[in-house]
Design an enzyme around this catalytic site. Structure first.
Site, PDB file in Angstrom:
ATOM      1  N   HIS A  84      -9.313   0.953   5.208  1.00  0.00           N
ATOM      2  CA  HIS A  84      -8.005   1.167   5.852  1.00  0.00           C
ATOM      3  C   HIS A  84      -8.197   2.125   7.027  1.00  0.00           C
ATOM      4  O   HIS A  84      -9.008   3.046   6.965  1.00  0.00           O
ATOM      5  CB  HIS A  84      -7.011   1.742   4.837  1.00  0.00           C
ATOM      6  CG  HIS A  84      -5.611   1.746   5.362  1.00  0.00           C
ATOM      7  ND1 HIS A  84      -5.144   2.707   6.241  1.00  0.00           N
ATOM      8  CD2 HIS A  84      -4.587   0.889   5.174  1.00  0.00           C
ATOM      9  CE1 HIS A  84      -3.886   2.440   6.546  1.00  0.00           C
ATOM     10  NE2 HIS A  84      -3.521   1.334   5.913  1.00  0.00           N
TER      11      HIS A  84
ATOM     12  N   GLU B  53      -5.111  -5.266  10.664  1.00  0.00           N
ATOM     13  CA  GLU B  53      -4.097  -4.238  10.854  1.00  0.00           C
ATOM     14  C   GLU B  53      -4.337  -3.510  12.174  1.00  0.00           C
ATOM     15  O   GLU B  53      -5.144  -2.572  12.224  1.00  0.00           O
ATOM     16  CB  GLU B  53      -4.172  -3.221   9.711  1.00  0.00           C
ATOM     17  CG  GLU B  53      -3.865  -3.798   8.350  1.00  0.00           C
ATOM     18  CD  GLU B  53      -3.269  -2.732   7.452  1.00  0.00           C
ATOM     19  OE1 GLU B  53      -2.138  -2.942   7.008  1.00  0.00           O
ATOM     20  OE2 GLU B  53      -3.902  -1.698   7.231  1.00  0.00           O
TER      21      GLU B  53
ATOM     22  N   SER C 185       3.797  -2.454  10.287  1.00  0.00           N
ATOM     23  CA  SER C 185       5.260  -2.477  10.471  1.00  0.00           C
ATOM     24  C   SER C 185       5.890  -3.802  10.037  1.00  0.00           C
ATOM     25  O   SER C 185       6.827  -4.294  10.682  1.00  0.00           O
ATOM     26  CB  SER C 185       5.617  -2.132  11.916  1.00  0.00           C
ATOM     27  OG  SER C 185       5.154  -0.822  12.230  1.00  0.00           O
TER      28      SER C 185
ATOM     29  N   LYS D 212       0.021   4.315  -0.256  1.00  0.00           N
ATOM     30  CA  LYS D 212      -0.634   5.496   0.340  1.00  0.00           C
ATOM     31  C   LYS D 212      -0.468   6.715  -0.575  1.00  0.00           C
ATOM     32  O   LYS D 212      -0.446   6.557  -1.790  1.00  0.00           O
ATOM     33  CB  LYS D 212      -0.087   5.761   1.749  1.00  0.00           C
ATOM     34  CG  LYS D 212      -0.070   4.506   2.608  1.00  0.00           C
ATOM     35  CD  LYS D 212       0.158   4.804   4.058  1.00  0.00           C
ATOM     36  CE  LYS D 212       0.363   3.509   4.807  1.00  0.00           C
ATOM     37  NZ  LYS D 212       0.245   3.658   6.239  1.00  0.00           N
TER      38      LYS D 212
ATOM     39  N   GLU E 103      -6.626   4.548   8.087  1.00  0.00           N
ATOM     40  CA  GLU E 103      -6.438   5.976   7.792  1.00  0.00           C
ATOM     41  C   GLU E 103      -7.699   6.572   7.177  1.00  0.00           C
ATOM     42  O   GLU E 103      -8.029   7.730   7.411  1.00  0.00           O
ATOM     43  CB  GLU E 103      -5.210   6.170   6.892  1.00  0.00           C
ATOM     44  CG  GLU E 103      -3.936   5.958   7.704  1.00  0.00           C
ATOM     45  CD  GLU E 103      -2.755   5.430   6.919  1.00  0.00           C
ATOM     46  OE1 GLU E 103      -2.781   5.481   5.678  1.00  0.00           O
ATOM     47  OE2 GLU E 103      -1.802   4.936   7.566  1.00  0.00           O
TER      48      GLU E 103
ATOM     49  N   GLY F 129       2.742   1.918  10.752  1.00  0.00           N
ATOM     50  CA  GLY F 129       3.697   3.019  10.641  1.00  0.00           C
ATOM     51  C   GLY F 129       4.442   3.326  11.931  1.00  0.00           C
ATOM     52  O   GLY F 129       5.153   4.322  12.012  1.00  0.00           O
TER      53      GLY F 129
ATOM     54  N   ASN G 175       0.858  -1.191   0.000  1.00  0.00           N
ATOM     55  CA  ASN G 175       0.000   0.000   0.000  1.00  0.00           C
ATOM     56  C   ASN G 175       0.893   1.240   0.000  1.00  0.00           C
ATOM     57  O   ASN G 175       1.503   1.566   1.016  1.00  0.00           O
ATOM     58  CB  ASN G 175      -0.884  -0.040   1.258  1.00  0.00           C
ATOM     59  CG  ASN G 175      -1.687   1.236   1.440  1.00  0.00           C
ATOM     60  OD1 ASN G 175      -1.852   2.026   0.515  1.00  0.00           O
ATOM     61  ND2 ASN G 175      -2.186   1.439   2.650  1.00  0.00           N
TER      62      ASN G 175
HETATM   63  C1  PEP Z   1      -0.494   0.072   6.101  1.00  0.00           C
HETATM   64  O1  PEP Z   1      -0.494   1.222   5.744  1.00  0.00           O
HETATM   65  O2  PEP Z   1      -1.449  -0.660   5.785  1.00  0.00           O
HETATM   66  C2  PEP Z   1       0.636  -0.426   6.885  1.00  0.00           C
HETATM   67  C3  PEP Z   1       0.563  -1.616   7.400  1.00  0.00           C
HETATM   68  O3  PEP Z   1       1.697   0.431   7.042  1.00  0.00           O
HETATM   69  P1  PEP Z   1       3.165   0.048   7.640  1.00  0.00           P
HETATM   70  O4  PEP Z   1       3.592  -1.225   6.975  1.00  0.00           O
HETATM   71  O5  PEP Z   1       4.024   1.221   7.246  1.00  0.00           O
HETATM   72  O6  PEP Z   1       3.000  -0.109   9.097  1.00  0.00           O
END
Ligand code: PEP
Length: 265
Positions: free
Chosen positions: A107, A177, A223, A17, A109, A183, A15
């Site tokens: 997601h 998630e 992460s 973003k 976000e 992040g 992803n």
């Molecule tokens: C994400 O944005 O879905 C995500 C898991 O980000 P990261 O891998 O940077 O934690």
């Protein structure tokens, strides 16, 4: 229990973003494809997909088709509406025309920044299915949820409410998630991811069927890096990863997709 790992092809999804314009997207997809080609990656045994911003999709589609890369791709969001007076929205049919295999929905976000409820996420997933696109349904608890309710309760409830908007059949992917892990550099442990993935699979069995639960891929996200992917992939109910930051580095993302080659690490 409904775990039958062998029926599910692992999916490593990147992803991007709000990063990479269409020219940068072309360079990143080329680098990723060549890195995987050099490593003789078997795309049939681990599927690799990228999720660029909407404005990059046409370029990514053209490149992948012209070069016959085995990569798949999708959108980071989709409208719940099929057409009409919905300024700024992009429909699932438009994404299907661009050969998108997937659309991410819900997601964290988008849930936070755009106040997307489970019902909206469910309608977006339903719109994707109507156009022949597989929705990747994101669920996950905040740090506060974790403290108050434990790890599984909130993601399971989110998934139940999303599934309530969907027809009984049609391929879905679920991404667990934890919001606190996205992040942050602080990934869940493999055991935590397995515990929630198992509860999510059980929910699919209850709402849909045992067969659907056994066939549905459940990803972990938060992460993920080349150094921790192998641990997650050893778990029986974790079928891949949704990767944010690390998907912007072609070598690192390719190394995540190549987890089978460092599964002992
Ligand atoms: C994400 O944005 O879905 C995500 C898991 O980000 P990261 O891998 O940077 O934690």
């Amino acid at each position: 229990m409904v775990t039958e790992t062998s029926r599910r092809t692992p999916l490593i999804a990147g992803n991007w973003k709000l990063q990479q314009d269409h020219l940068q997207a072309i360079a990143l997809v080329q680098k990723l494809a060549w890195t995987l080609q050099d490593a003789k990656h078997d795309h049939a045994s681990v599927e690799v997909a990228v999720f660029p911003p909407f404005t990059d999709l046409r370029s990514v589609q053209t490149l992948i088709s012209a070069e016959k890369f085995d990569l798949r791709f999708g959108a980071q969001d989709v409208s719940e509406h099929d057409s009409g007076a919905h300024t700024g929205e992009v429909s699932a049919a438009m994404l299907a025309k661009l050969d998108c295999a997937y659309a991410i929905v819900g997601h964290s976000e988008r849930r936070q920044d755009h106040h997307e409820s489970d019902a909206i996420v469910g309608r977006k997933a339903a719109a994707a299915l109507r156009a022949g696109i597989t929705p990747i349904i994101c669920v996950g608890e905040t740090a506060e949820d974790l403290e108050q309710h434990g790890a599984s309760a909130v993601p399971v409830q989110q998934l139940r409410e999303v599934l309530a908007e969907l027809p009984a059949t049609g391929e879905i992917v679920v991404a667990y998630e934890p919001v606190w892990a996205i992040g942050s550099g602080q990934a869940a442990t493999a055991e935590q991811a397995q515990q929630v993935a198992q509860a999510l699979r059980q929910t699919i069995a209850e709402v849909r069927s045992d067969e659907a639960a056994a066939a549905t891929r459940i990803l972990y996200g938060g992460s993920v890096k080349s150094g921790n992917i192998a641990g997650f992939m050893r778990e029986p109910d974790v079928d891949g990863a949704l990767v944010g930051g690390a998907s912007l580095d072609a070598a690192e993302f390719a190394a995540i997709a190549r987890f089978k080659h460092h599964v002992g690490t």
